[in-house]
Scaffold this motif. Structure first.
Motif, short mmCIF file in Angstrom:
data_model
loop_
_atom_site.label_atom_id
_atom_site.label_comp_id
_atom_site.label_asym_id
_atom_site.label_seq_id
_atom_site.Cartn_x
_atom_site.Cartn_y
_atom_site.Cartn_z
N ASP A 11 6.80 -37.65 57.70
CA ASP A 11 5.86 -36.67 57.15
C ASP A 11 5.98 -35.35 57.89
O ASP A 11 6.31 -35.33 59.08
CB ASP A 11 4.42 -37.18 57.34
CG ASP A 11 4.10 -38.34 56.42
OD1 ASP A 11 4.52 -38.31 55.26
OD2 ASP A 11 3.44 -39.29 56.89
N GLU A 16 6.79 -31.30 59.09
CA GLU A 16 7.93 -30.41 59.42
C GLU A 16 9.15 -31.16 59.95
O GLU A 16 10.28 -30.69 59.82
CB GLU A 16 7.51 -29.37 60.47
CG GLU A 16 6.56 -28.31 59.96
CD GLU A 16 7.15 -27.36 58.92
OE1 GLU A 16 8.35 -27.07 58.98
OE2 GLU A 16 6.38 -26.93 58.05
N LYS A 43 12.19 -31.37 57.88
CA LYS A 43 13.03 -30.20 57.56
C LYS A 43 14.05 -29.93 58.67
O LYS A 43 14.16 -28.81 59.16
CB LYS A 43 12.13 -28.97 57.35
CG LYS A 43 11.39 -28.99 56.02
CD LYS A 43 10.42 -27.84 55.86
CE LYS A 43 11.02 -26.48 55.87
NZ LYS A 43 10.04 -25.43 55.52
N GLY A 79 5.45 -29.57 50.59
CA GLY A 79 6.44 -28.50 50.70
C GLY A 79 7.60 -28.86 51.62
O GLY A 79 8.72 -28.39 51.41
N THR A 112 3.13 -32.94 45.58
CA THR A 112 1.89 -33.74 45.69
C THR A 112 0.85 -33.12 46.62
O THR A 112 -0.19 -33.71 46.84
CB THR A 112 2.23 -35.17 46.20
OG1 THR A 112 2.86 -35.05 47.48
CG2 THR A 112 3.12 -35.91 45.22
N THR A 113 1.15 -31.94 47.21
CA THR A 113 0.11 -31.22 47.95
C THR A 113 -0.29 -29.99 47.12
O THR A 113 0.50 -29.52 46.28
CB THR A 113 0.56 -30.73 49.35
OG1 THR A 113 1.61 -29.78 49.17
CG2 THR A 113 1.04 -31.87 50.21
N LYS A 170 12.99 -21.23 46.62
CA LYS A 170 13.33 -21.02 48.03
C LYS A 170 13.42 -22.40 48.67
O LYS A 170 12.47 -23.19 48.63
CB LYS A 170 12.24 -20.21 48.75
CG LYS A 170 12.35 -18.72 48.49
CD LYS A 170 11.42 -17.95 49.40
CE LYS A 170 11.51 -16.46 49.14
NZ LYS A 170 10.53 -15.68 49.93
N LYS A 182 12.10 -21.20 62.23
CA LYS A 182 11.66 -21.96 61.04
C LYS A 182 12.25 -21.36 59.77
O LYS A 182 12.31 -20.14 59.63
CB LYS A 182 10.13 -21.90 61.00
CG LYS A 182 9.47 -22.71 59.92
CD LYS A 182 7.98 -22.78 60.18
CE LYS A 182 7.16 -22.86 58.92
NZ LYS A 182 7.30 -24.00 58.09
N THR A 195 -5.72 -37.78 46.71
CA THR A 195 -5.47 -38.56 47.93
C THR A 195 -5.11 -37.68 49.12
O THR A 195 -4.84 -38.18 50.21
CB THR A 195 -4.31 -39.57 47.69
OG1 THR A 195 -3.16 -38.84 47.23
CG2 THR A 195 -4.69 -40.63 46.69
P1 NAD Z 1 3.68 -31.14 54.02
O1 NAD Z 1 4.85 -31.18 53.16
O2 NAD Z 1 3.87 -31.36 55.49
O3 NAD Z 1 2.61 -32.17 53.47
C1 NAD Z 1 1.39 -32.32 54.18
C2 NAD Z 1 1.07 -33.77 54.52
O4 NAD Z 1 0.42 -34.38 53.42
C3 NAD Z 1 2.26 -34.65 54.84
O5 NAD Z 1 1.92 -35.50 55.91
C4 NAD Z 1 2.47 -35.42 53.56
O6 NAD Z 1 3.10 -36.66 53.77
C5 NAD Z 1 1.06 -35.60 53.07
N1 NAD Z 1 0.89 -35.72 51.63
C6 NAD Z 1 1.57 -35.05 50.68
N2 NAD Z 1 1.04 -35.30 49.47
C7 NAD Z 1 0.04 -36.17 49.66
C8 NAD Z 1 -0.89 -36.79 48.79
N3 NAD Z 1 -0.93 -36.50 47.49
N4 NAD Z 1 -1.78 -37.64 49.31
C9 NAD Z 1 -1.80 -37.89 50.65
N5 NAD Z 1 -0.97 -37.32 51.54
C10 NAD Z 1 -0.06 -36.46 51.04
O7 NAD Z 1 2.90 -29.74 53.91
P2 NAD Z 1 2.80 -28.66 52.75
O8 NAD Z 1 1.65 -27.84 53.12
O9 NAD Z 1 2.86 -29.27 51.41
O10 NAD Z 1 4.15 -27.81 52.91
C11 NAD Z 1 4.37 -27.02 54.05
C12 NAD Z 1 5.81 -26.57 54.03
O11 NAD Z 1 6.07 -25.81 52.86
C13 NAD Z 1 6.19 -25.69 55.22
O12 NAD Z 1 7.37 -26.16 55.80
C14 NAD Z 1 6.41 -24.31 54.60
O13 NAD Z 1 7.37 -23.56 55.29
C15 NAD Z 1 6.88 -24.69 53.23
N6 NAD Z 1 6.69 -23.64 52.21
C16 NAD Z 1 7.74 -23.33 51.43
C17 NAD Z 1 7.62 -22.38 50.44
C18 NAD Z 1 8.76 -22.09 49.52
O14 NAD Z 1 8.67 -21.14 48.74
N7 NAD Z 1 9.81 -22.89 49.54
C19 NAD Z 1 6.38 -21.73 50.24
C20 NAD Z 1 5.31 -22.08 51.06
C21 NAD Z 1 5.47 -23.04 52.05
#
Ligand code: NAD
Ligand code: GLY
Length: 362
Positions: free
Chosen positions: A72, A74, A77, A106, A130-131, A143, A152, A173
């Motif tokens: 789970d 960072e 990545k 993400g 799913t977030t 991206k 990063k 969830t």
């Molecule tokens: P994440 O991917 O770390 O997910 C957050 C946590 O929630 C993880 O532990 C995951 O396993 C858990 N989780 C995910 N979905 C769930 C669900 N439905 N139910 C229960 N648990 C769940 O965090 P994030 O905030 O989604 O993404 C952050 C990342 O996105 C960073 O690395 C950031 O740099 C990147 N990002 C990228 C872009 C882009 O344009 N590519 C834009 C913004 C952010």
């Protein structure tokens, strides 16, 4: 299954749809129309795998689905996990007609997207975010990136997905802290592009925080519409147009870096970063104090931080100097020109920036 909204994202390699609705991960055969008939590999993370991975065979209309399960957050990545995905693709002898399925937040989307960009010089991937943060931001716009020991997101590519399916029911969830972090990016869209959406968020903040289904659907849909429009105008982030989506992010990246990655969630740092940028914009005469207070009140209602407490101004400034948006060593920031408008600029007082970094109003 409630209504499904579809938003098109224009891209040089072809437009693609972002679907928003409840239950999109429950539709038998719901992914088939975007597959070319080659093999499929799902990429997900431990927590998401436990809850949602068993939905994939039915979604594909298949008996099973190969998967790679990453840690789970960072940690996923990394060059090591990116390579693991590619090795598994090679072991499965996937051809250029294959597809990766990025099921998760993400972090999963970014590393899976980068693997898809590199395997055989580019294959398809579908985003199944799913977030909240992934649904409104990272899954849309192509991206992709991994982290390196020098920073990063510093290794990556623009590689657009073939489709994005935002199942808002999957947000039920999500831990509350992660959900609130996603709301910071939703507020960002109101601030940089749509003052009436900002007003809607103010009026519906309680229902949104309680994850009311209709409210969630609207917030995700409107956020994706705004992102799709801006990405369509500046897909490769060259003209400064797409850069407005980084409102608050120069401060946020400095906060995340200075505090140590993982201490602050990205969205939490974005919330504090937007408040800092807004304070600077008021000092520069671009934003009214009343609008800055509205921003703080909304973020506060969502339980998000409003400043980078405990982090020294010098440390933050040093970290800001490595931002990707800087040009020829000059810090460039996205500053609001009012509620619903923002621009990328290096035209601001450095004394004012120093004051903001020190937690003061310039
Ligand atoms: P994440 O991917 O770390 O997910 C957050 C946590 O929630 C993880 O532990 C995951 O396993 C858990 N989780 C995910 N979905 C769930 C669900 N439905 N139910 C229960 N648990 C769940 O965090 P994030 O905030 O989604 O993404 C952050 C990342 O996105 C960073 O690395 C950031 O740099 C990147 N990002 C990228 C872009 C882009 O344009 N590519 C834009 C913004 C952010
Ligand atoms: N999250 C900023 C962008 O996609 O450009």
């Amino acid at each position: 299954m409630t209504n499904i909204e579809t938003i098109e994202v224009a891209a040089a390699a072809g437009a693609y749809p972002v679907l928003v609705g409840e239950g999109l991960l429950n539709r038998p055969g719901g992914l088939k129309e975007w597959l070319r008939g080659g093999g499929v590999l799902a990429v997900t993370s431990r927590t998401v795998a436990e809850i949602y991975l068993d939905r994939l065979p039915a979604l594909l209309g298949a008996d099973e689905c190969e998967s790679v399960i990453l840690p789970d957050g960072e940690e996923a990545k990394s060059i090591g996990h990116w390579q693991r995905i590619l090795r598994r693709m090679a072991e499965l002898e996937l051809g250029r007609d294959c597809a990766l399925l990025a099921l998760g937040g993400g972090c999963v989307g970014d590393v899976a997207g980068f693997a898809a960009a590199c395997y055989h010089r580019g294959v398809d991937y579908l985003q199944l975010p799913t977030t909240l943060l992934a649904q409104v931001d990272s899954s849309v716009g192509g991206k992709t990136a991994i982290n390196t020991d020098w920073g990063k997101n510093l290794l990556g590519a623009f590689h657009q997905p073939r489709a994005v399916l935002c199942d808002t029911a999957a947000l039920s969830t999500l831990p509350q802290r992660e959900f609130a972090a996603g709301l910071a990016e939703v507020v960002k869209y109101g601030m940089v592009a749509d003052s009436s959406f900002f007003g809607w968020l103010e009026n519906n903040n309680r229902r949104l925080l309680a994850r009311d289904a209709a409210c969630l659907r609207h917030a995700v849909k409107r956020s994706v519409e705004i992102k799709a429009r801006i990405v369509g105008e500046d897909e490769h982030d060259r003209s400064g147009r797409r850069a407005v989506l980084n409102f608050g992010h120069s401060f946020a990246h400095a906060i995340e870096h200075s505090a140590g990655y993982g201490e602050w969630l990205h969205g939490e740092a974005v919330a504090a970063g937007m408040c800092m940028a807004a304070r600077l914009a008021v000092g520069e005469g671009g934003l009214r104090e009343t609008d800055r207070k509205r921003l703080e009140a909304l973020l506060s209602a969502f339980g998000l931080p409003l400043c980078a407490q405990g982090l020294g101004a010098d440390t933050l400034k040093r970290a800001m100097l490595t931002d990707k948006k800087n040009l020829k060593g000059a810090i460039r920031l996205v500053l609001p020109d009012g509620l619903g408008r923002a621009r990328l600029t290096s035209d601001f007082s450095h004394e004012s920036l120093d004051a903001v970094l020190a937690g003061q109003q310039p």
